[in-house]
Design an enzyme around this catalytic site. Structure first.
Site, PDB file in Angstrom:
ATOM      1  N   ASN A 214       0.845  -1.199   0.000  1.00  0.00           N
ATOM      2  CA  ASN A 214       0.000   0.000   0.000  1.00  0.00           C
ATOM      3  C   ASN A 214       0.880   1.249   0.000  1.00  0.00           C
ATOM      4  O   ASN A 214       1.960   1.271   0.592  1.00  0.00           O
ATOM      5  CB  ASN A 214      -1.042  -0.005   1.126  1.00  0.00           C
ATOM      6  CG  ASN A 214      -0.468  -0.190   2.516  1.00  0.00           C
ATOM      7  OD1 ASN A 214       0.612  -0.750   2.664  1.00  0.00           O
ATOM      8  ND2 ASN A 214      -1.183   0.284   3.524  1.00  0.00           N
ATOM      9  N   GLU A 216       0.373   5.237   0.665  1.00  0.00           N
ATOM     10  CA  GLU A 216      -0.564   6.279   1.100  1.00  0.00           C
ATOM     11  C   GLU A 216      -0.110   7.664   0.647  1.00  0.00           C
ATOM     12  O   GLU A 216       1.035   7.862   0.230  1.00  0.00           O
ATOM     13  CB  GLU A 216      -0.740   6.199   2.616  1.00  0.00           C
ATOM     14  CG  GLU A 216      -1.383   4.866   3.012  1.00  0.00           C
ATOM     15  CD  GLU A 216      -1.704   4.757   4.487  1.00  0.00           C
ATOM     16  OE1 GLU A 216      -1.226   5.592   5.283  1.00  0.00           O
ATOM     17  OE2 GLU A 216      -2.436   3.812   4.840  1.00  0.00           O
ATOM     18  N   CYS A 225      -4.110   0.702  -2.460  1.00  0.00           N
ATOM     19  CA  CYS A 225      -4.002  -0.532  -1.681  1.00  0.00           C
ATOM     20  C   CYS A 225      -2.894  -1.429  -2.241  1.00  0.00           C
ATOM     21  O   CYS A 225      -2.522  -1.331  -3.414  1.00  0.00           O
ATOM     22  CB  CYS A 225      -5.309  -1.310  -1.725  1.00  0.00           C
ATOM     23  SG  CYS A 225      -6.639  -0.596  -0.757  1.00  0.00           S
ATOM     24  N   GLU A 227      -3.078  -4.603  -2.989  1.00  0.00           N
ATOM     25  CA  GLU A 227      -3.577  -5.467  -4.075  1.00  0.00           C
ATOM     26  C   GLU A 227      -3.559  -4.699  -5.400  1.00  0.00           C
ATOM     27  O   GLU A 227      -3.205  -5.233  -6.456  1.00  0.00           O
ATOM     28  CB  GLU A 227      -5.004  -5.933  -3.786  1.00  0.00           C
ATOM     29  CG  GLU A 227      -5.136  -6.801  -2.542  1.00  0.00           C
ATOM     30  CD  GLU A 227      -5.338  -5.986  -1.264  1.00  0.00           C
ATOM     31  OE1 GLU A 227      -4.896  -4.815  -1.215  1.00  0.00           O
ATOM     32  OE2 GLU A 227      -5.926  -6.527  -0.329  1.00  0.00           O
ATOM     33  N   CYS A 257     -10.093  -5.039   0.512  1.00  0.00           N
ATOM     34  CA  CYS A 257     -11.241  -4.127   0.606  1.00  0.00           C
ATOM     35  C   CYS A 257     -12.179  -4.373  -0.580  1.00  0.00           C
ATOM     36  O   CYS A 257     -11.834  -5.060  -1.542  1.00  0.00           O
ATOM     37  CB  CYS A 257     -10.759  -2.673   0.630  1.00  0.00           C
ATOM     38  SG  CYS A 257     -10.276  -2.031  -0.992  1.00  0.00           S
ATOM     39  N   CYS A 260     -10.804  -3.482  -4.027  1.00  0.00           N
ATOM     40  CA  CYS A 260      -9.780  -4.422  -4.516  1.00  0.00           C
ATOM     41  C   CYS A 260     -10.390  -5.757  -4.912  1.00  0.00           C
ATOM     42  O   CYS A 260      -9.914  -6.402  -5.852  1.00  0.00           O
ATOM     43  CB  CYS A 260      -8.686  -4.610  -3.464  1.00  0.00           C
ATOM     44  SG  CYS A 260      -7.583  -3.174  -3.387  1.00  0.00           S
TER      45      CYS A 260
HETATM   46  N1  THU Z   1      -5.210  -1.642   2.637  1.00  0.00           N
HETATM   47  C1  THU Z   1      -4.638  -2.429   1.693  1.00  0.00           C
HETATM   48  O1  THU Z   1      -3.620  -2.094   1.110  1.00  0.00           O
HETATM   49  N2  THU Z   1      -5.207  -3.640   1.403  1.00  0.00           N
HETATM   50  C2  THU Z   1      -6.251  -4.172   2.094  1.00  0.00           C
HETATM   51  O2  THU Z   1      -6.644  -5.285   1.810  1.00  0.00           O
HETATM   52  C3  THU Z   1      -6.892  -3.375   3.152  1.00  0.00           C
HETATM   53  C4  THU Z   1      -6.441  -1.969   3.299  1.00  0.00           C
HETATM   54  C5  THU Z   1      -4.522  -0.395   2.981  1.00  0.00           C
HETATM   55  C6  THU Z   1      -5.145   0.870   2.487  1.00  0.00           C
HETATM   56  C7  THU Z   1      -4.587   1.866   3.463  1.00  0.00           C
HETATM   57  O3  THU Z   1      -3.311   2.269   3.028  1.00  0.00           O
HETATM   58  C8  THU Z   1      -4.418   1.100   4.757  1.00  0.00           C
HETATM   59  O4  THU Z   1      -4.458  -0.280   4.384  1.00  0.00           O
HETATM   60  C9  THU Z   1      -5.493   1.392   5.787  1.00  0.00           C
HETATM   61  O5  THU Z   1      -6.745   1.313   5.218  1.00  0.00           O
END
Ligand code: THU
Length: 308
Positions: A214, A216, A225, A227, A257, A260
């Site tokens: 991920n 941000e 994310c 994925e 999520c 994804c």
């Molecule tokens: N996140 C992911 O990368 N994958 C997931 O399956 C769940 C959430 C990340 C998004 C964000 O950067 C952090 O987790 C908190 O939501």
């Protein structure tokens, strides 16, 4: 060099002793048992494997469609005097997809090779292979394979379309490496705002593995994310389908999520395995269909307008 061509058929063999007896009764010559190790590399196009057998080696490059009817394949063979060195070089340059180790009893009848294969991790198979001369239209090879198939009682329900490498991958041969890549990616996540590091790894249709973390952003909705990052890596490397998925985070049970799930479903069938991992490894495996039932897909769209 002209590629060579084969007509091949493979099936599971519940009773190798009976198949051996039937092959001998049909007039096949027994050429004994070979120990073979095939190492499959992550090739950009087609398939690439190094076969080691009795100290010698050959590199085999080929194309083949996975089909349950007797199929044709074209391949190129290159003799390899130093298989250990070549395996190490190709592993470093391309990466290893999977290794297939087997004992193969070779019989030959009327120029058709009969392979009675005992494959580590998969069990017993019978394989028929008719090598075609360059000028053949392959009709004679198809006929020979069909006749022998009848003599050996290889029924439709036993026929297997996939190669041993694909079968091993479906059985989980890449799982540990996939989880390891997700772990490394998780360690590289850029998540200063949520402090929730996520890693994901995907296996593509050629057996190659791709990872993502991920990422941000100070403008929160612009984050990506793990994925989604991994899907980008897969597509950029030439992948067109997802065959296995691992997601890792240090929480009770991380799941992709909703967004994804939708993105993964664009490239993955509902039966694709999704490994939900903690830092120590897989905690639970589900299918993408379980994560996204009744999902919206391209098939739900109206047909495209014909070009004017
Ligand atoms: N996140 C992911 O990368 N994958 C997931 O399956 C769940 C959430 C990340 C998004 C964000 O950067 C952090 O987790 C908190 O939501």
């Amino acid at each position: 060099m002209q590629p060579r061509r084969n007509v091949e058929l493979k099936g599971r063999d519940p009773d190798p002793a009976a198949t051996l007896a039937a092959a001998l009764a049909a007039g096949a010559q027994d050429h004994g048992v070979l120990r073979q190790r095939d190492t499959y590399f992550a090739a950009r196009e087609g398939r690439l494997k190094l076969r080691e057998q009795d100290g010698g080696g050959e590199l085999i490059a080929y194309e083949r469609a996975d089909r349950t009817d007797a199929r044709e394949s074209a391949y190129t063979l290159v003799a390899v005097p130093d298989p250990d060195a070549l395996r190490a070089a190709l592993d470093a340059a391309l990466g290893t997809v999977v290794e297939v180790v087997k004992r193969r009893r070779l019989l030959i009848r009327d120029e058709v090779r009969i392979h009675l294969d005992d494959v580590d991790g998969l069990g017993d198979f019978v394989e028929l292979e008719a090598v075609a001369p360059p000028t053949s239209d392959l009709a004679a090879e198809h006929a020979k394979v069909a006749e022998l198939r009848g003599a050996l009682g290889l029924s439709d329900d036993r026929v297997v379309a996939q190669g041993y490498a694909a079968l091993l991958l479906e059985a989980g041969a890449a799982r540990e490496r996939l989880v390891g890549l997700a772990r490394t990616a998780m360690g590289r996540a850029r998540a200063p705002y949520s402090r929730f590091d996520v890693g994901a790894a995907l296996r593509d249709e050629a057996g190659r593995l791709h990872a993502g973390a991920n990422v941000e952003n100070a403008s929160y909705p612009e984050g990506s994310c793990a994925e989604t990052s991994a899907i980008g890596a897969l597509v950029a490397a030439g992948g067109t389908a997802i065959r296995e998925i691992a997601v890792m985070a240090d929480t009770e049970l991380v799941t992709p999520c909703g967004g994804c799930r939708q993105r993964l479903a664009e490239l993955a069938a509902p039966d694709v395995a999704v490994h939900l991992c903690g830092p120590e490894g897989v905690r639970r495996t589900v299918t993408l269909g379980e994560l996204l039932p009744l999902g919206f897909a391209a098939a739900d769209l109206p047909p495209a307008e014909p070009a004017a």
